[in-house]
Motif scaffolding. Structure first.
Motif: not given
Length: 364
Positions: A141-148, A300-303, A325-331
């Motif tokens: 989401t471009i709004d960045n309102d997703m939890g988790g 691009r990198l995150l996707a 993303l649970h910086s710096p890792d993907i969870a």
């Protein structure tokens, strides 16, 4: 020998820069495991009309990570649990077609679905998981309102586009001593308005989390005038709410949409500023410009990371989960848990405090 999986992927909800990068990553990660990958077109439509399914290969996804949009198409009005169908009288009614989706999923012998979408699309994915479909979610989401997840792909690109537009408006506003009111996306959360407004040196920012008093916004405009700044930049999220008022909508939208269509807040604010201050005020709506074009390096990198992590989750049998993303890792986060978190701007957080320290007005 590990099982050779047959997986599918769909993209739902509003488009966002980075969707094609997820598709590329899922396809390449699967093929490097000697799995088969299929793309479901237009959300879940391809599992209702199976002609809308395409075989994804490395050749078909080569280089698409840098391209905006989604090669699979998307929709925000294709909920199989509430599918709008015209009856014999020509009237629209909602029907539950989820069993047909499940039937086709099993008939096609898919082992898992990677569902890419926002809260609405992932809520549908979670419901299918409860019906027995092996699903892994990818938040978008471009709004960045997703939890988790700390952040979703598409957000950085949207903020970059909005900031560039605000930067460009400074010169024209200054040339004519005008107040320019810029409307950005943000139905329930004001992250785009907040980040682009601060970065673009706005005078006032209105977000859904802080109901605004238009008089205080006008006071900021006139205070600037006293200090020799005869122009102003105001950034407003589409879901911003006046004190004691409501969001402005364009109506209920098309049949089957999950939400009403917002829009018109910038025009309203510009009109009120002009009426109350006498200043020439103009509005501009960035709209779908924020969704279009090539994703930034970050998005691009995150996707790509999300897509590859989704395939690893399938390999581990971690279904009804979402990558995040649970910086710096993907969870991996349980979908039900992520959907229960409605992320909003923290009104006492560092970013808002920074804006206030810079003298930016929130109208409160």
């Amino acid at each position: 020998m590990p099982k050779r999986m047959k997986i599918c992927i769909n993209t739902g909800g509003g488009d966002a820069p980075g969707l094609n990068a997820v598709i590329e990553a899922v396809t390449m990660a699967a093929y490097n495991r000697q799995w088969e990958v299929y793309g479901i077109k237009s959300g879940y439509a391809g599992l209702l009309n199976t002609d809308e399914i395409i075989h994804l290969t490395p050749e078909k996804v080569d280089g698409i990570a840098s391209v905006g949009g989604t090669i699979l198409g998307s929709t925000n009005k294709g909920n199989p649990f509430k599918m709008p169908i015209a009856n014999a009288a020509g009237e629209w009614e909602e029907r539950d077609l989820s069993d047909k989706v499940m039937e086709n999923f099993r008939r096609l012998r898919f082992d898992a679905l990677v569902a890419v979408g926002g809260d609405g699309s992932l809520e549908i994915a979670h419901r299918f998981a409860e019906k027995g479909m092996p699903v892994v979610g990818v938040p978008k989401t471009i709004d960045n309102d997703m939890g988790g997840t700390v952040i979703t792909f598409g957000f950085d690109t949207a903020v970059s586009i909005a900031t560039e537009a605000i930067d460009r408006l400074h010169s024209t506003a200054k040339s004519h001593d005008r107040i320019m009111v810029v409307e950005v996306m943000g139905r329930d959360a004001g992250f785009i308005a907040l980040n682009s407004g601060i970065s673009g040196n706005a005078d006032a920012i209105m977000i859904p989390e802080i109901p605004f008093d238009i008089e205080k916004v006008c006071d900021k405009v006139m205070d600037n005038e006293l200090h020799g700044r005869k122009y102003g930049i105001v950034v407003v999220a589409e879901g911003a709410i006046p004190m004691g008022g409501n969001v402005i909508t364009k109506g209920s939208g098309e049949v089957g949409r999950q939400h009403v269509v917002l829009g018109g807040m910038a025009e309203h604010v510009a009109r009120e500023i002009s009426k109350r201050t006498g200043k020439d005020s103009r509005s501009m709506v960035l709209g779908h410009l924020q969704r279009g074009g090539s994703p930034t390096t970050f998005d691009r990198l995150l996707a790509l990371r999300f897509g590859a992590a989704a395939v690893r989750a399938i390999e581990q049998g971690k279904f009804d989960h979402m990558v995040g993303l649970h910086s710096p890792d993907i969870a991996l986060v349980p979908l039900g848990e992520a959907l229960g978190i409605h992320k909003r701007v923290q009104t006492d957080g560092d970013t808002v405090l920074t804006a206030r320290d810079l003298g930016i007005c929130f109208g409160d």
